[in-house]
Design an enzyme around this catalytic site. Sequence first.
Site, mmCIF file in Angstrom:
data_model
loop_
_atom_site.group_PDB
_atom_site.id
_atom_site.type_symbol
_atom_site.label_atom_id
_atom_site.label_comp_id
_atom_site.label_asym_id
_atom_site.label_seq_id
_atom_site.Cartn_x
_atom_site.Cartn_y
_atom_site.Cartn_z
ATOM 1 N N ASN A 62 -0.513 3.328 -0.669
ATOM 2 C CA ASN A 62 0.234 2.063 -0.531
ATOM 3 C C ASN A 62 1.728 2.283 -0.747
ATOM 4 O O ASN A 62 2.146 3.088 -1.570
ATOM 5 C CB ASN A 62 -0.335 0.963 -1.426
ATOM 6 C CG ASN A 62 -0.365 1.296 -2.906
ATOM 7 O OD1 ASN A 62 -0.501 2.452 -3.278
ATOM 8 N ND2 ASN A 62 -0.241 0.288 -3.739
ATOM 9 N N GLU A 64 5.215 0.124 -1.296
ATOM 10 C CA GLU A 64 5.710 -1.220 -1.621
ATOM 11 C C GLU A 64 7.194 -1.373 -1.315
ATOM 12 O O GLU A 64 7.897 -0.414 -0.992
ATOM 13 C CB GLU A 64 5.411 -1.515 -3.096
ATOM 14 C CG GLU A 64 3.912 -1.501 -3.366
ATOM 15 C CD GLU A 64 3.522 -2.058 -4.717
ATOM 16 O OE1 GLU A 64 4.395 -2.212 -5.603
ATOM 17 O OE2 GLU A 64 2.311 -2.358 -4.878
ATOM 18 N N CYS A 73 -0.624 -1.585 2.735
ATOM 19 C CA CYS A 73 -1.819 -1.056 2.065
ATOM 20 C C CYS A 73 -2.123 0.379 2.493
ATOM 21 O O CYS A 73 -1.854 0.779 3.638
ATOM 22 C CB CYS A 73 -3.029 -1.910 2.385
ATOM 23 S SG CYS A 73 -2.952 -3.571 1.738
ATOM 24 N N GLU A 75 -4.997 1.782 3.184
ATOM 25 C CA GLU A 75 -5.970 1.925 4.277
ATOM 26 C C GLU A 75 -5.277 1.876 5.635
ATOM 27 O O GLU A 75 -5.610 2.622 6.557
ATOM 28 C CB GLU A 75 -7.016 0.811 4.237
ATOM 29 C CG GLU A 75 -7.849 0.752 2.982
ATOM 30 C CD GLU A 75 -7.254 -0.167 1.917
ATOM 31 O OE1 GLU A 75 -6.042 -0.085 1.655
ATOM 32 O OE2 GLU A 75 -8.012 -0.957 1.346
ATOM 33 N N CYS A 112 -8.519 -5.284 1.189
ATOM 34 C CA CYS A 112 -8.093 -6.673 1.398
ATOM 35 C C CYS A 112 -8.527 -7.138 2.794
ATOM 36 O O CYS A 112 -8.921 -6.332 3.651
ATOM 37 C CB CYS A 112 -6.582 -6.800 1.226
ATOM 38 S SG CYS A 112 -5.641 -6.169 2.617
ATOM 39 N N CYS A 115 -6.805 -5.445 5.790
ATOM 40 C CA CYS A 115 -7.288 -4.078 6.044
ATOM 41 C C CYS A 115 -8.674 -4.096 6.665
ATOM 42 O O CYS A 115 -8.990 -3.272 7.531
ATOM 43 C CB CYS A 115 -7.274 -3.258 4.760
ATOM 44 S SG CYS A 115 -5.599 -2.812 4.274
HETATM 45 N N1 THU Z 1 -3.368 -2.654 -1.696
HETATM 46 C C1 THU Z 1 -3.862 -1.656 -0.901
HETATM 47 O O1 THU Z 1 -3.226 -0.607 -0.726
HETATM 48 N N2 THU Z 1 -5.054 -1.841 -0.302
HETATM 49 C C2 THU Z 1 -5.816 -2.965 -0.425
HETATM 50 O O2 THU Z 1 -6.829 -3.096 0.245
HETATM 51 C C3 THU Z 1 -5.424 -4.010 -1.377
HETATM 52 C C4 THU Z 1 -4.047 -3.906 -1.926
HETATM 53 C C5 THU Z 1 -2.050 -2.460 -2.319
HETATM 54 C C6 THU Z 1 -0.968 -3.312 -1.719
HETATM 55 C C7 THU Z 1 -0.006 -3.419 -2.873
HETATM 56 O O3 THU Z 1 0.852 -2.285 -2.843
HETATM 57 C C8 THU Z 1 -0.876 -3.326 -4.112
HETATM 58 O O4 THU Z 1 -2.118 -2.795 -3.687
HETATM 59 C C9 THU Z 1 -1.113 -4.644 -4.808
HETATM 60 O O5 THU Z 1 -1.564 -5.612 -3.919
#
Ligand code: THU
Length: 161
Positions: A62, A64, A73, A75, A112, A115
């Site tokens: 991930n 940010e 994300c 994935e 999520c 994804c």
């Molecule tokens: N995140 C993911 O990388 N994958 C997911 O399926 C859920 C959330 C990350 C996004 C963000 O950087 C952090 O988790 C908090 O939401």
Amino acid sequence: MENLSYNNSFILYDSISELPSYGQNLIKAAWEALDSAYAPYSHFLVGSAVLLTNDALFKGSNQENASYPLCMCAERVALYNAGTYDGLTPVRALSVVSKNLRKPNAEIASPCGACRQVILEYENRFDQDIEIFISGLPGQVHYFPSAKHLLPFSFSKENLL
Ligand code: THU
């Protein structure tokens, strides 16, 4: 009126050692990817790995941003990485692992909704089910045989024909 239901079964493995070897490799690769997570805002680290049917492996973590909605994300980073470098080969499996630095013993985090939709797109694109392995600390693994089990009653290209 009809009462309908979906079959959304999954397997819960007690430890990574119970997985077939490609699943173990995929989970290991996701943990490696997690080390490159850039998550200074959520402190929630995620790693993902994608295995193609030609055995190629692609990773993602991930990423940010101070502008929160721009966070991406793991994935999707992994899948888009695979799609960029080998867009012709179907995806066989995807793994995702996570670590919440603020809550070390957190339950596993499932992909999520966005994804799930993207995993399903790659499944439909190649007409090939994508196996999904989800893990975290202390090490249980949830296994889903297809993205359809994570996202039933979904929107897809069939709706656009
Ligand atoms: N995140 C993911 O990388 N994958 C997911 O399926 C859920 C959330 C990350 C996004 C963000 O950087 C952090 O988790 C908090 O939401």
